[in-house]
Design a protein around this motif. Structure first.
Motif: not given
Length: 228
Positions: A33-53
């Motif tokens: 969403y932040a990328l779509e809105q032009g707020q940021i250029q890139s992101a890192i997304a973290g998940e601790v469990i393989p399923g949600p990852y």
């Protein structure tokens, strides 16, 4: 259009800088969403469990953001490399305050460059404020948002210093001085929950716990008095 709820949309308003790290990213909706809105250029997304990852990987690929979002499997802030990752904002949302504080405590050494924190807790925000005060951060704003009958707190903090009173820690330095309708609703509900607990206790056999809850009730009532 990225499907995002009102809670995360409100969180997005406080994102600053070019790169976001979203911990516990839940399909990576907030980074996309932040990328779509032009707020940021890139992101890192973290998940601790393989399923949600894997779900986040699929979600990002489906929306075509795989070249802009780096999805990582790992525990909290430990997914960040202090030498190569210099994110501007870190978001941790949709968890209890004690868990958010635990994530901050365990991974704080991975963010020596002092990014902004946007922390959205479901319950018990006091441990978050305690962590921020003890680790060179200053709360710059707080807000409440209601979604599906639940009231959430959002705490925004930048590098700095602050000294909070016990009331600030529990109720929020930006929230209790000028209580909103949501603030009153949230803490009125808390009194009702405490009263329900007391009904299950024997005032004599469970005196310590009973008195503790009574003290909490009185503290909340004292804060709510200023709303009248």
């Amino acid at each position: 259009m990225i499907p995002i709820n009102r809670r995360l949309q409100k969180v997005s308003e406080y994102i600053i800088g070019d790169q976001l790290a979203d911990i516990g990213s839940d399909h990576a909706f907030l980074p996309m969403y932040a990328l779509e809105q032009g707020q940021i250029q890139s992101a890192i997304a973290g998940e601790v469990i393989p399923g949600p990852y894997k779900a986040a990987v699929t979600s990002v690929e489906r929306h075509g953001y795989q070249n802009h979002i780096d999805i990582r499997l790992g525990n909290g802030l430990t997914i960040l490399n202090p030498e190569t990752d210099h994110v501007d904002t870190i978001t941790i949302c949709g968890m209890g305050g004690p868990l958010i504080a635990k994530i901050l405590n365990e991974g704080f050494k991975h963010v020596p460059y002092r990014p902004r924190f946007v922390l959205q807790s479901n319950i018990q925000s006091e441990p978050i404020r305690q962590f921020l005060q003890s680790n060179g951060y200053q709360i710059v704003t707080e807000t409440l948002i209601k979604e599906r009958a639940h009231i959430y707190e959002i705490i925004v903090a930048d590098a700095g210093s602050m000294t909070l009173s016990s009331r600030d820690l529990k109720f929020g330095p930006f929230l209790h001085p000028q209580p909103s309708k949501l603030f009153v609703e949230k803490w009125t509900r808390e009194i009702e929950a405490l009263q329900d607990i007391k009904k299950q206790l024997d005032p004599i056999r469970h005196q310590v716990r009973y008195d503790e809850i009574t003290k909490q009730e009185n503290e909340i009532k004292e804060v709510l008095k200023q709303c009248n």
